[in-house]
Write an enzyme that holds these catalytic residues in place. Structure first.
Site, PDB file in Angstrom:
ATOM      1  N   HIS A 188      27.175 116.566  40.751  1.00  0.00           N
ATOM      2  CA  HIS A 188      28.402 117.221  41.192  1.00  0.00           C
ATOM      3  C   HIS A 188      28.903 118.301  40.242  1.00  0.00           C
ATOM      4  O   HIS A 188      30.039 118.768  40.388  1.00  0.00           O
ATOM      5  CB  HIS A 188      29.492 116.168  41.432  1.00  0.00           C
ATOM      6  CG  HIS A 188      29.236 115.352  42.659  1.00  0.00           C
ATOM      7  ND1 HIS A 188      29.962 114.239  42.979  1.00  0.00           N
ATOM      8  CD2 HIS A 188      28.314 115.485  43.643  1.00  0.00           C
ATOM      9  CE1 HIS A 188      29.513 113.714  44.110  1.00  0.00           C
ATOM     10  NE2 HIS A 188      28.502 114.466  44.527  1.00  0.00           N
TER      11      HIS A 188
ATOM     12  N   ASP B 180      14.960 112.765  43.648  1.00  0.00           N
ATOM     13  CA  ASP B 180      15.843 112.408  42.542  1.00  0.00           C
ATOM     14  C   ASP B 180      14.997 112.291  41.277  1.00  0.00           C
ATOM     15  O   ASP B 180      13.883 111.767  41.330  1.00  0.00           O
ATOM     16  CB  ASP B 180      16.540 111.070  42.824  1.00  0.00           C
ATOM     17  CG  ASP B 180      17.790 110.843  41.990  1.00  0.00           C
ATOM     18  OD1 ASP B 180      17.712 111.003  40.757  1.00  0.00           O
ATOM     19  OD2 ASP B 180      18.831 110.491  42.561  1.00  0.00           O
TER      20      ASP B 180
ATOM     21  N   SER C  45      15.938 118.271  41.717  1.00  0.00           N
ATOM     22  CA  SER C  45      16.091 118.971  42.989  1.00  0.00           C
ATOM     23  C   SER C  45      15.418 120.341  42.934  1.00  0.00           C
ATOM     24  O   SER C  45      14.737 120.750  43.884  1.00  0.00           O
ATOM     25  CB  SER C  45      17.582 119.126  43.311  1.00  0.00           C
ATOM     26  OG  SER C  45      17.787 119.952  44.433  1.00  0.00           O
TER      27      SER C  45
ATOM     28  N   GLY D 176      19.378 113.303  46.090  1.00  0.00           N
ATOM     29  CA  GLY D 176      20.225 112.349  45.389  1.00  0.00           C
ATOM     30  C   GLY D 176      20.000 110.937  45.918  1.00  0.00           C
ATOM     31  O   GLY D 176      20.679 110.499  46.844  1.00  0.00           O
TER      32      GLY D 176
ATOM     33  N   GLY E 175      19.923 109.787  36.521  1.00  0.00           N
ATOM     34  CA  GLY E 175      21.366 109.719  36.703  1.00  0.00           C
ATOM     35  C   GLY E 175      22.049 111.062  36.580  1.00  0.00           C
ATOM     36  O   GLY E 175      21.560 111.974  35.900  1.00  0.00           O
TER      37      GLY E 175
ATOM     38  N   HIS F 215      27.845 115.566  51.187  1.00  0.00           N
ATOM     39  CA  HIS F 215      28.756 114.467  50.860  1.00  0.00           C
ATOM     40  C   HIS F 215      29.713 114.875  49.738  1.00  0.00           C
ATOM     41  O   HIS F 215      29.448 115.790  48.974  1.00  0.00           O
ATOM     42  CB  HIS F 215      27.960 113.236  50.424  1.00  0.00           C
ATOM     43  CG  HIS F 215      28.782 111.995  50.339  1.00  0.00           C
ATOM     44  ND1 HIS F 215      28.775 111.149  49.255  1.00  0.00           N
ATOM     45  CD2 HIS F 215      29.673 111.470  51.227  1.00  0.00           C
ATOM     46  CE1 HIS F 215      29.595 110.142  49.473  1.00  0.00           C
ATOM     47  NE2 HIS F 215      30.165 110.317  50.655  1.00  0.00           N
TER      48      HIS F 215
ATOM     49  N   SER G  22      22.227 105.048  50.443  1.00  0.00           N
ATOM     50  CA  SER G  22      22.254 105.973  51.579  1.00  0.00           C
ATOM     51  C   SER G  22      20.872 106.131  52.189  1.00  0.00           C
ATOM     52  O   SER G  22      20.733 106.386  53.395  1.00  0.00           O
ATOM     53  CB  SER G  22      22.804 107.336  51.144  1.00  0.00           C
ATOM     54  OG  SER G  22      22.052 107.868  50.070  1.00  0.00           O
TER      55      SER G  22
ATOM     56  N   PHE H 152      27.703 104.625  46.017  1.00  0.00           N
ATOM     57  CA  PHE H 152      29.085 105.061  46.150  1.00  0.00           C
ATOM     58  C   PHE H 152      29.415 105.596  47.544  1.00  0.00           C
ATOM     59  O   PHE H 152      30.367 106.347  47.709  1.00  0.00           O
ATOM     60  CB  PHE H 152      29.374 106.149  45.110  1.00  0.00           C
ATOM     61  CG  PHE H 152      28.871 105.786  43.738  1.00  0.00           C
ATOM     62  CD1 PHE H 152      29.583 104.924  42.926  1.00  0.00           C
ATOM     63  CD2 PHE H 152      27.656 106.279  43.284  1.00  0.00           C
ATOM     64  CE1 PHE H 152      29.115 104.571  41.673  1.00  0.00           C
ATOM     65  CE2 PHE H 152      27.164 105.936  42.029  1.00  0.00           C
ATOM     66  CZ  PHE H 152      27.904 105.074  41.225  1.00  0.00           C
TER      67      PHE H 152
ATOM     68  N   ASP I 182      23.582 115.064  48.251  1.00  0.00           N
ATOM     69  CA  ASP I 182      24.463 114.104  47.584  1.00  0.00           C
ATOM     70  C   ASP I 182      23.964 113.894  46.162  1.00  0.00           C
ATOM     71  O   ASP I 182      23.800 112.770  45.693  1.00  0.00           O
ATOM     72  CB  ASP I 182      24.491 112.772  48.359  1.00  0.00           C
ATOM     73  CG  ASP I 182      25.597 111.837  47.882  1.00  0.00           C
ATOM     74  OD1 ASP I 182      26.570 112.328  47.277  1.00  0.00           O
ATOM     75  OD2 ASP I 182      25.482 110.627  48.118  1.00  0.00           O
TER      76      ASP I 182
END
Length: 221
Positions: free
Chosen positions: A153, A80, A133, A55, A84, A178, A61, A25, A150
Site C-alpha cells: 500500500h 507475491d 509484482s 498480493g 510481507g 481492494h 482471498s 485482512f 491487493d
C-alpha cells in the site's frame, strides 16, 4: 459467518472454513463480492480462462478467487514475493512472528499459502508465482479476464501493480482494487489513487463498489 449469510453454489462451506482460518485482512462481505465479480468476468463468452491476483499473503482471498476459477474450469495466478508488505515487518502493526522463517530471519508466508491451497483443494487451479509484482508483470505475456490488486500500500507498490498489470486485462475484463478509501481518514491513499487513475484514463469504468472493493471493467484500448 453470520447465520443470515447464504453461500453461493460455487463456494463450499469447507472452502469457506479454510479461508476464514487463514491469516488475512479481507472482510467476508467483500470476499463474497470479490468471488461474485470474478465469476462475472470468467463467465463471459470471450473469457480466456485466466485471472490474476496481486498480493497473496497466506491465501485467504485466493480461496475465494480460486473457488470461482475452479467452477469455471479456469486458472488463477497469484503473485507475491511472500516477504510481507511494509505493515508486516518487525515493529509494525501487523507483524506476525509465527510467519518468520528462522533460517532467514525474515517473513515468509509461502508455506502458509501452500497449506491454505492444499486444505482448500485448489492446488490444480491456483498457480503461485513467488516474485515481486514488477518481476511477475515483466515475464507475463497474455491477456487475462481480471486482475485483483491487493498488494503493498505504498504509492510505489500500488503504482507498480497498476502500471504492470492493468494493461493485461482484456477488453470487457475486470480490474478489481481492494482498500479503496475516498476519505483519507478511513485508510491509506495509494489504492484510491490508482483507482482514480484507472477511471481518469478512460480505459476503465466502474461497475460496482462493495466496502473498500472497487470493481472496474475495461472499455478502452
Amino acid at each position: 459467518m453470520d447465520a443470515a449469510t447464504t453461500l453461493p453454489p460455487t463456494l463450499s462451506q469447507e472452502r469457506l472454513d479454510v479461508a476464514l482460518a487463514a491469516p488475512g485482512f479481507l472482510p467476508l462481505d467483500e470476499a463474497l463480492a470479490l468471488h461474485e465479480a470474478a465469476g462475472v468476468f470468467l463467465g463471459q463468452p470471450d473469457s480466456v480462462g485466466i485471472g490474476v491476483e496481486i498480493g497473496t499473503y497466506c491465501g485467504k482471498s485466493t480461496v475465494f478467487l480460486g473457488a470461482i476459477a475452479a467452477a469455471h474450469g479456469a486458472l488463477l495466478a497469484t503473485v507475491d514475493h511472500h516477504r510481507g508488505s511494509e505493515e508486516h515487518q518487525p515493529g509494525w502493526e501487523y507483524h506476525d512472528t509465527a510467519l518468520v522463517d528462522p533460517h532467514t530471519g525474515t517473513l515468509d508466508t509461502s508455506a502458509r499459502f501452500r497449506r491454505t491451497m492444499f486444505d482448500a483443494g485448489l492446488e490444480q487451479t491456483v498457480v503461485g508465482v513467488i516474485a515481486s509484482s514488477t518481476m511477475g508483470a515483466r515475464m507475463w505475456g497474455r491477456e487475462v479476464d481480471f486482475v485483483f490488486i491487493d498488494g503493498g500500500h505504498s504509492m510505489a507498490a500500488a503504482q507498480a501493480d497498476f502500471d504492470g498489470w492493468s494493461p493485461w486485462v482484456r477488453r470487457g475484463g475486470g480490474l478489481l482494487i481492494h482498500d479503496v478509501f475516498p476519505d483519507p481518514a478511513d485508510g491509506g491513499r495509494p489504492p484510491y489513487e490508482i483507482y482514480r487513475q484507472a477511471l481518469d484514463s478512460g480505459r476503465f469504468e466502474e461497475v460496482s463498489a462493495h466496502g473498500s472493493l472497487r470493481v472496474l471493467r475495461r472499455v478502452g484500448a
